[in-house]
Design a protein around this motif. Structure first.
Motif, mmCIF file in Angstrom:
data_model
loop_
_atom_site.group_PDB
_atom_site.id
_atom_site.type_symbol
_atom_site.label_atom_id
_atom_site.label_comp_id
_atom_site.label_asym_id
_atom_site.label_seq_id
_atom_site.Cartn_x
_atom_site.Cartn_y
_atom_site.Cartn_z
ATOM 1 N N LEU A 186 0.826 -1.188 0.000
ATOM 2 C CA LEU A 186 0.000 0.000 0.000
ATOM 3 C C LEU A 186 0.872 1.254 0.000
ATOM 4 C CD1 LEU A 186 -3.008 0.897 0.157
ATOM 5 C CD2 LEU A 186 -2.700 1.071 2.644
ATOM 6 N N LEU A 187 0.646 2.125 -0.957
ATOM 7 C CA LEU A 187 1.352 3.407 -1.024
ATOM 8 C C LEU A 187 0.487 4.523 -0.454
ATOM 9 C CD1 LEU A 187 3.787 5.117 -2.070
ATOM 10 C CD2 LEU A 187 2.496 5.383 -4.206
ATOM 11 N N PHE A 188 -0.746 4.610 -0.912
ATOM 12 C CA PHE A 188 -1.697 5.622 -0.459
ATOM 13 C C PHE A 188 -2.958 4.947 0.051
ATOM 14 C CE2 PHE A 188 -0.180 9.120 -3.572
ATOM 15 C CZ PHE A 188 0.640 9.663 -2.589
ATOM 16 N N ASP A 189 -3.497 5.437 1.148
ATOM 17 C CA ASP A 189 -4.808 5.009 1.657
ATOM 18 C C ASP A 189 -5.663 6.258 1.800
ATOM 19 O OD1 ASP A 189 -6.965 3.792 2.767
ATOM 20 O OD2 ASP A 189 -5.984 3.184 4.630
ATOM 21 N N ASN A 190 -6.333 6.612 0.704
ATOM 22 C CA ASN A 190 -7.132 7.838 0.631
ATOM 23 C C ASN A 190 -6.260 9.068 0.941
ATOM 24 O OD1 ASN A 190 -9.528 9.257 0.126
ATOM 25 N ND2 ASN A 190 -10.037 9.337 2.302
ATOM 26 N N GLU A 191 -5.095 9.107 0.303
ATOM 27 C CA GLU A 191 -4.136 10.195 0.488
ATOM 28 C C GLU A 191 -3.741 10.741 -0.874
ATOM 29 O OE1 GLU A 191 -1.097 8.961 3.729
ATOM 30 O OE2 GLU A 191 -1.906 7.104 2.861
ATOM 31 N N ARG A 192 -2.997 11.872 -0.857
ATOM 32 C CA ARG A 192 -2.638 12.466 -2.152
ATOM 33 C C ARG A 192 -1.208 12.962 -2.239
ATOM 34 N NH1 ARG A 192 -5.169 18.452 -2.520
ATOM 35 N NH2 ARG A 192 -4.534 18.133 -4.689
ATOM 36 N N ARG A 193 -0.427 12.942 -1.164
ATOM 37 C CA ARG A 193 0.936 13.475 -1.266
ATOM 38 C C ARG A 193 1.916 12.670 -0.418
ATOM 39 N NH1 ARG A 193 -1.517 17.640 1.867
ATOM 40 N NH2 ARG A 193 -1.889 18.816 -0.038
ATOM 41 N N PHE A 194 3.181 12.686 -0.874
ATOM 42 C CA PHE A 194 4.252 12.132 -0.056
ATOM 43 C C PHE A 194 5.508 12.973 -0.249
ATOM 44 C CE2 PHE A 194 4.580 9.654 -4.030
ATOM 45 C CZ PHE A 194 5.933 9.792 -4.345
ATOM 46 N N PHE A 195 6.287 13.105 0.808
ATOM 47 C CA PHE A 195 7.549 13.824 0.739
ATOM 48 C C PHE A 195 8.615 12.926 0.128
ATOM 49 C CE2 PHE A 195 5.388 16.690 3.529
ATOM 50 C CZ PHE A 195 5.963 17.927 3.251
ATOM 51 N N ILE A 196 9.528 13.542 -0.588
ATOM 52 C CA ILE A 196 10.576 12.811 -1.291
ATOM 53 C C ILE A 196 11.666 12.431 -0.293
ATOM 54 C CG2 ILE A 196 12.376 12.998 -3.048
ATOM 55 C CD1 ILE A 196 10.372 14.862 -4.558
ATOM 56 N N ARG A 197 11.861 11.136 -0.150
ATOM 57 C CA ARG A 197 12.914 10.603 0.706
ATOM 58 C C ARG A 197 13.674 9.558 -0.098
ATOM 59 N NH1 ARG A 197 11.582 14.475 2.808
ATOM 60 N NH2 ARG A 197 10.895 14.864 4.963
ATOM 61 N N GLN A 198 14.980 9.663 -0.118
ATOM 62 C CA GLN A 198 15.799 8.785 -0.957
ATOM 63 C C GLN A 198 15.548 7.310 -0.660
ATOM 64 O OE1 GLN A 198 17.405 11.061 -2.839
ATOM 65 N NE2 GLN A 198 17.952 9.499 -4.355
ATOM 66 N N ALA A 199 15.276 6.989 0.604
ATOM 67 C CA ALA A 199 15.075 5.588 0.984
ATOM 68 C C ALA A 199 13.862 4.973 0.299
ATOM 69 C CB ALA A 199 14.939 5.469 2.497
ATOM 70 N N MET A 200 12.919 5.802 -0.144
ATOM 71 C CA MET A 200 11.735 5.283 -0.831
ATOM 72 C C MET A 200 12.094 4.606 -2.146
ATOM 73 S SD MET A 200 9.019 8.396 -0.284
ATOM 74 C CE MET A 200 7.644 7.416 -0.899
ATOM 75 N N PHE A 201 13.294 4.919 -2.667
ATOM 76 C CA PHE A 201 13.670 4.439 -3.998
ATOM 77 C C PHE A 201 14.787 3.402 -3.941
ATOM 78 C CE2 PHE A 201 12.049 8.771 -4.167
ATOM 79 C CZ PHE A 201 10.973 8.612 -5.019
ATOM 80 N N ASN A 202 14.961 2.787 -2.777
ATOM 81 C CA ASN A 202 15.982 1.744 -2.655
ATOM 82 C C ASN A 202 15.700 0.564 -3.572
ATOM 83 O OD1 ASN A 202 17.491 3.173 -0.811
ATOM 84 N ND2 ASN A 202 16.668 2.137 0.981
ATOM 85 N N ASN A 203 14.426 0.326 -3.886
ATOM 86 C CA ASN A 203 14.043 -0.732 -4.829
ATOM 87 C C ASN A 203 13.661 -0.149 -6.182
ATOM 88 O OD1 ASN A 203 14.424 -3.109 -3.311
ATOM 89 N ND2 ASN A 203 12.549 -2.708 -2.179
ATOM 90 N N ASP A 204 14.382 0.895 -6.595
ATOM 91 C CA ASP A 204 14.149 1.528 -7.887
ATOM 92 C C ASP A 204 12.879 2.370 -7.835
ATOM 93 O OD1 ASP A 204 13.854 1.924 -10.879
ATOM 94 O OD2 ASP A 204 15.586 0.600 -10.878
ATOM 95 N N ALA A 205 12.123 2.417 -8.929
ATOM 96 C CA ALA A 205 10.988 3.335 -9.040
ATOM 97 C C ALA A 205 9.796 2.884 -8.201
ATOM 98 C CB ALA A 205 10.570 3.461 -10.505
ATOM 99 N N ILE A 206 8.999 3.869 -7.812
ATOM 100 C CA ILE A 206 7.659 3.616 -7.292
ATOM 101 C C ILE A 206 6.751 3.480 -8.510
ATOM 102 C CG2 ILE A 206 5.725 4.635 -6.038
ATOM 103 C CD1 ILE A 206 7.822 6.107 -4.318
ATOM 104 N N VAL A 207 6.054 2.359 -8.631
ATOM 105 C CA VAL A 207 5.214 2.100 -9.797
ATOM 106 C C VAL A 207 3.780 1.835 -9.339
ATOM 107 C CG1 VAL A 207 4.842 0.650 -11.832
ATOM 108 C CG2 VAL A 207 7.174 1.119 -11.040
ATOM 109 N N VAL A 208 2.826 2.596 -9.890
ATOM 110 C CA VAL A 208 1.413 2.387 -9.572
ATOM 111 C C VAL A 208 0.633 2.251 -10.878
ATOM 112 C CG1 VAL A 208 1.521 3.588 -7.355
ATOM 113 C CG2 VAL A 208 0.951 4.877 -9.429
ATOM 114 N N LYS A 209 -0.488 1.574 -10.782
ATOM 115 C CA LYS A 209 -1.321 1.306 -11.960
ATOM 116 C C LYS A 209 -2.595 2.141 -11.914
ATOM 117 C CE LYS A 209 -3.352 -2.558 -14.588
ATOM 118 N NZ LYS A 209 -3.515 -4.026 -14.636
#
Length: 292
Positions: A186-209
């Motif tokens: 789960l990335l968002f649960d009825n949300e719309r923003r996230f702050f950029i943190r380098q650790a979020m990309f340790n597994n490459d891109a964030i990909v959503v459909k």
């Protein structure tokens, strides 16, 4: 290089890869694109075609025959034919040559049309099937923006904001095996923003459909400058900041994505692939809005 310009923005484009090089605000003098540091990542916004991401072992099967293609396909390595239509519009064209046909046997006509309208740069991609059979492909953009925009800032003060509240699951990339895993989180649960943190990309891109939002924005806590990124007719969205590359955030509209780990089926069976009948045309479009 190709230049587009109006009273608000100056755009620099490269026929190789039909790539955005710079978007300069004429009010503030800032380049809103990644600075293209060759020692880190030498590109800024190549067009991805006919694959998005990586193939398993860099190989794909088309009608029973095996072809080899590197990550994101051959478009980014090829010079497009250029037709500058005006000070604010240019059309790039790519058709198969001998080297392309060794990697991808289908006949196609790919147009990438950039149009500058006030504070927006529109990129329209048109693929026409010029073959005598149905063709299959993926297509995407890879624009990387400066983050932070100015010196003496931190990217930690920047955030991605979707147009609407979203409930979205992130597809998890298996970096070791260079493919998409079957896991999501789960990335968002009825949300719309996230702050950029380098650790979020340790597994490459964030990909959503298929997010519901028509656009996402890159904003800062410290000022009102922002980038709004509109998406039309793409089925995936990638957001990337490599842990090895500071100073950028890429907002990537995709049709399709990397092979799933272990996939060895036909190209036409890849998730999200475009199925295009003879003489038909497919269109997708993204628009970059610069707010100085």
């Amino acid at each position: 290089m190709i230049i587009l310009k109006n009273d608000i923005l100056k755009i620099e484009l490269n026929p190789k890869g039909a790539e955005i090089i710079k978007i300069i605000g004429l009010k503030d003098g800032l380049n809103y694109m990644w600075r293209r540091d060759a020692s880190l990542w030498a590109n800024s916004a190549p067009i991805l075609f006919p694959i998005v991401g990586a193939l398993q072992n860099n190989e794909c099967r088309i009608e029973g025959k095996t072809y080899t293609m590197t990550q994101h396909g051959f478009s980014r390595h090829n010079e497009y034919v250029t037709h500058q239509l005006s000070d604010t519009c240019v059309e790039f064209e790519l058709t198969p040559n001998e080297e392309i046909l060794k990697q991808y046997p289908y006949l196609f006509h790919l147009k990438v049309i950039y149009t500058l309208k006030e504070n927006q740069l529109e990129c329209r991609c048109l693929v026409r099937n010029t073959d005598h059979r149905t063709i299959y492909f993926q297509i995407g953009g890879h624009p990387a923006f400066a983050c932070p925009l100015m010196e003496n800032e931190s990217s930690n003060d920047y955030y991605i904001e979707f147009e609407k509240n979203e409930t979205l699951y992130q597809k998890i990339i298996d970096v070791e095996h260079r493919g998409m895993s079957d896991k999501t989180e789960l990335l968002f649960d009825n949300e719309r923003r996230f702050f950029i943190r380098q650790a979020m990309f340790n597994n490459d891109a964030i990909v959503v459909k298929n997010p519901h939002s028509h656009y996402v924005a890159l904003k800062s806590l410290n000022h009102d400058k922002s980038i709004r990124f509109y998406i039309d007719n793409f089925n995936h969205l990638g957001i990337w900041a490599s842990k090895h590359v500071g100073g950028l955030i890429a907002i990537e509209p995709w049709v399709g994505h990397s092979d799933y780990v272990g996939f060895n089926g036909e190209f036409k069976d890849k998730e999200g692939v475009v199925v295009l009948a003879e003489n038909d045309e497919f269109m997708c479009q993204f628009t970059v809005e610069i707010n100085q």
